[in-house]
Design a protein around this motif. Structure first.
Motif, PDB file in Angstrom:
ATOM      1  N   LYS A  41       6.305   1.698   9.761  1.00  0.00           N
ATOM      2  CA  LYS A  41       6.628   3.797   9.639  1.00  0.00           C
ATOM      3  C   LYS A  41       7.872   3.874  10.578  1.00  0.00           C
ATOM      4  N   GLU A  42       8.002   3.202  11.861  1.00  0.00           N
ATOM      5  CA  GLU A  42       8.548   3.695  12.759  1.00  0.00           C
ATOM      6  C   GLU A  42      10.246   3.666  12.374  1.00  0.00           C
ATOM      7  N   TRP A  43       9.541   2.671  11.520  1.00  0.00           N
ATOM      8  CA  TRP A  43      12.135   2.371  10.912  1.00  0.00           C
ATOM      9  C   TRP A  43      12.258   2.992   9.774  1.00  0.00           C
ATOM     10  N   ALA A  92       1.200  16.415  -3.802  1.00  0.00           N
ATOM     11  CA  ALA A  92       2.176  15.433  -4.390  1.00  0.00           C
ATOM     12  C   ALA A  92       3.574  15.100  -4.201  1.00  0.00           C
ATOM     13  N   ILE A  93       4.197  14.023  -5.452  1.00  0.00           N
ATOM     14  CA  ILE A  93       5.391  13.647  -3.861  1.00  0.00           C
ATOM     15  C   ILE A  93       6.094  13.415  -4.794  1.00  0.00           C
ATOM     16  N   LYS A  94       7.762  14.348  -4.704  1.00  0.00           N
ATOM     17  CA  LYS A  94       9.084  14.685  -5.844  1.00  0.00           C
ATOM     18  C   LYS A  94       9.032  12.900  -6.258  1.00  0.00           C
ATOM     19  N   GLY A  95       9.637  12.786  -7.739  1.00  0.00           N
ATOM     20  CA  GLY A  95      10.388  11.677  -8.069  1.00  0.00           C
ATOM     21  C   GLY A  95      12.203  12.140  -8.228  1.00  0.00           C
ATOM     22  N   ASP A  96      12.053  11.076  -8.543  1.00  0.00           N
ATOM     23  CA  ASP A  96      14.151  10.891  -8.940  1.00  0.00           C
ATOM     24  C   ASP A  96      14.166  10.760 -10.078  1.00  0.00           C
ATOM     25  N   VAL A 132      -0.604   6.189   4.577  1.00  0.00           N
ATOM     26  CA  VAL A 132       0.179   5.331   5.949  1.00  0.00           C
ATOM     27  C   VAL A 132       1.560   5.392   6.804  1.00  0.00           C
ATOM     28  N   LEU A 133       2.486   4.694   5.823  1.00  0.00           N
ATOM     29  CA  LEU A 133       3.941   4.762   5.990  1.00  0.00           C
ATOM     30  C   LEU A 133       5.167   6.019   6.053  1.00  0.00           C
ATOM     31  N   PHE A 134       4.127   7.531   5.929  1.00  0.00           N
ATOM     32  CA  PHE A 134       4.588   8.421   5.802  1.00  0.00           C
ATOM     33  C   PHE A 134       4.348   9.589   6.180  1.00  0.00           C
ATOM     34  N   ASP A 135       4.436  10.508   7.159  1.00  0.00           N
ATOM     35  CA  ASP A 135       4.332  11.982   7.209  1.00  0.00           C
ATOM     36  C   ASP A 135       3.646  12.722   6.295  1.00  0.00           C
ATOM     37  N   HIS A 136       3.113  13.200   6.020  1.00  0.00           N
ATOM     38  CA  HIS A 136       3.627  14.013   4.581  1.00  0.00           C
ATOM     39  C   HIS A 136       2.497  15.075   4.986  1.00  0.00           C
ATOM     40  N   PRO A 141       8.713  13.096   2.959  1.00  0.00           N
ATOM     41  CA  PRO A 141      10.345  13.340   3.205  1.00  0.00           C
ATOM     42  C   PRO A 141      10.301  12.518   2.448  1.00  0.00           C
ATOM     43  N   VAL A 142      10.088  12.357   1.044  1.00  0.00           N
ATOM     44  CA  VAL A 142      11.386  10.682   0.538  1.00  0.00           C
ATOM     45  C   VAL A 142      10.800  11.178  -0.848  1.00  0.00           C
ATOM     46  N   LYS A 143      11.846  10.677  -1.556  1.00  0.00           N
ATOM     47  CA  LYS A 143      11.345  10.652  -3.521  1.00  0.00           C
ATOM     48  C   LYS A 143      10.457   9.414  -3.673  1.00  0.00           C
ATOM     49  N   ILE A 144       9.807   9.023  -4.508  1.00  0.00           N
ATOM     50  CA  ILE A 144       9.399   7.874  -4.688  1.00  0.00           C
ATOM     51  C   ILE A 144       9.961   7.455  -6.424  1.00  0.00           C
ATOM     52  N   VAL A 145      10.476   6.093  -6.722  1.00  0.00           N
ATOM     53  CA  VAL A 145      10.297   5.767  -7.998  1.00  0.00           C
ATOM     54  C   VAL A 145       9.431   4.883  -8.259  1.00  0.00           C
ATOM     55  N   PRO A 146       7.941   5.355  -9.129  1.00  0.00           N
ATOM     56  CA  PRO A 146       7.618   4.102  -8.676  1.00  0.00           C
ATOM     57  C   PRO A 146       8.303   3.062 -10.456  1.00  0.00           C
ATOM     58  N   LEU A 147       7.177   1.982  -9.725  1.00  0.00           N
ATOM     59  CA  LEU A 147       7.597   1.235 -11.156  1.00  0.00           C
ATOM     60  C   LEU A 147       6.242   0.129 -11.027  1.00  0.00           C
ATOM     61  N   GLN A 148       5.259   0.543 -12.069  1.00  0.00           N
ATOM     62  CA  GLN A 148       3.886   0.201 -12.297  1.00  0.00           C
ATOM     63  C   GLN A 148       3.768  -0.900 -12.904  1.00  0.00           C
ATOM     64  N   CYS A 149       3.755  -2.805 -12.278  1.00  0.00           N
ATOM     65  CA  CYS A 149       3.508  -3.770 -12.994  1.00  0.00           C
ATOM     66  C   CYS A 149       2.270  -4.464 -13.306  1.00  0.00           C
TER      67      CYS A 149
END
Ligand code: FE2
Length: 418
Positions: A41-43, A92-96, A132-136, A141-149
């Motif tokens: 999270k800090e990184w 909700a989280i933004k995609g790209d 847990v990894l991002f304050d939300h 603070p970040v976009k997501i491109v999910p890959l569902q396997c």
């Protein structure tokens, strides 16, 4: 150019989400989860990636009736999925979509047969670690491109296929022309089994060995079959192939910044954080050559007059109206559509422009907007209009005029029994 700054691997168990939502931060039983995640999270807070390319598997939540191996999220936004107890209280989280389109172009050019999706929620496989990894609280603070396997319904691709996917993904991201920072997340695992008499299986020795190999000799893992991995790590533990995909997308040598391991109940909760070391030698194919190759199949499509290929770009832009019209396959929805269209519009998320396109039966306008023909075919069937009427309207002709351009003056639709 886009840069891969690093990657992290994390378990994605529901326990992580539970600990977060129940605010168990200082509870000694749960605290090790947060301790393990904290350096990652800090990184992330320090490095501020623009996008997380998030490799995960859905748990028969959004993916069930259609089950595919590599399903790339191309949507503009993702909500938490309801897994039986209501949606988690997360924004909700933004995609790209633009990055997703480029990745799709490159991966398909490399002969990976992707599925594309949008408009479905992300389950605990994604939001459990992300929360847990991002304050939300004030928005992600970040976009997501999910890959569902699709790793739950056998047969699934070989471990090497996940690795090769990671390799192609690396070049796809590196050749993306925008200056953005991307981090790769590989999630799932480690050793666990949650079903049958074999449930409760764990193997901490194998987990330690796997993490060592993943860091320093990942190619030693490529020959392992699903059963090899299951014997070592339990049946559901075989999902570590998604960690392998993440590792394949990183530099051959990586700087491991952090590793943690905690086994509170059924699943080993682990984290790993890698810093990318860049490429020792330039790739054999330049970024420019890859970009050129990635669009080879569609090059020149713009020269085909009156032709509108249904691309990811169009599918995302026109998702609302296509989704609305797709609902016409439901009898109740189409009854409302014919009986009180304005009430249905009012309850929808359609824009005024989209409502007017449907209201005015502006068939060619809808094509120009991004509606795929096969939604119009459904709408026509509901309205009792033949396909021929729609074709004639596209060309600005009357039905008899259009029929004269055919060998037989017939009309038909997809209306089934109606
Ligand atoms: Fe999973």
């Amino acid at each position: 150019m886009a840069t891969i700054i690093g990657g992290f691997a994390v378990s994605h168990t529901p326990t992580i989400a539970f600990a977060q939502d129940a605010k168990k931060f200082d509870d000694p039983v749960w605290a090790p989860i947060f301790e393990g995640f904290r350096p990652v999270k800090e990184w992330l807070a320090k490095e501020k990636p623009d996008v997380v390319f998030y490799v995960y598997n859905d748990h028969m939540t959004s993916f069930f009736t259609h089950y595919s191996h590599f399903a790339l999220g191309v949507g503009a936004e993702y909500e938490p999925a309801d897994e039986g107890g209501g949606q988690r209280d997360l924004p909700a989280i933004k995609g790209d979509p633009e990055l997703a389109q480029h990745i799709a172009n490159c991966l398909v050019a490399d002969e990976f047969d992707l599925a594309y999706w949008q408009g479905m929620g992300l389950d605990h496989g994604a939001f459990s670690p992300m929360s847990v990894l991002f304050d939300h609280e004030a928005g992600w603070p970040v976009k997501i491109v999910p890959l569902q396997c699709g790793v739950l319904q056998q047969p699934i691709p070989k471990a090497k296929r996940f690795w090769d996917f990671g390799k192609s993904l690396r070049r796809a991201i590196q050749s993306y022309p925008k200056d953005i920072k991307v981090v790769i997340a590989g999630t799932g695992g480690l050793s666990h089994q949650v079903h049958g008499e074999g449930c409760g299986f764990n193997n901490p020795e194998w987990d330690a060995q796997f993490m060592e190999l993943l860091t320093n000799d990942p190619e030693a893992l490529l020959d392992k079959t699903v059963v090899d991995l299951a014997k070592l790590g339990g049946w559901e533990g075989a999902e570590v192939v998604m960690w392998l995909l993440m590792r394949g997308a990183l530099s051959p040598k990586v700087n491991k910044l952090h590793q943690s391991y905690f086994l509170p109940s059924m699943t080993a909760i682990a984290t790993m954080l890698f810093e990318d070391q860049g490429d020792a030698t330039p790739p054999a194919e330049s970024d420019e050559a890859l970009r050129e190759r990635s669009v080879r199949e569609l090059k020149g499509a713009e020269e085909l007059a009156g032709t509108y290929p249904f691309t990811i770009d169009r599918a995302v832009k026109a998702f609302r109206i296509n989704h609305f019209l797709h609902n016409l396959i439901e009898p109740e929805f189409r009854a409302r559509f014919t009986q009180d269209q304005e009430a249905l519009f009012a309850a929808s998320d359609l824009s005024d422009e989209e409502k007017e396109l449907i209201r005015s039966r502006n068939w060619i306008g809808m094509i120009h907007y991004g509606v795929i023909f096969f939604m119009l075919e459904k709408m026509a069937a509901v309205l009792g209009i033949g396909n021929i009427d729609v074709y004639a309207a596209f060309k600005g002709l009357s039905v008899p005029e259009f029929q004269k351009t055919r060998n037989a003056a017939i009309t038909y639709s997809v209306a089934g029994k109606k």
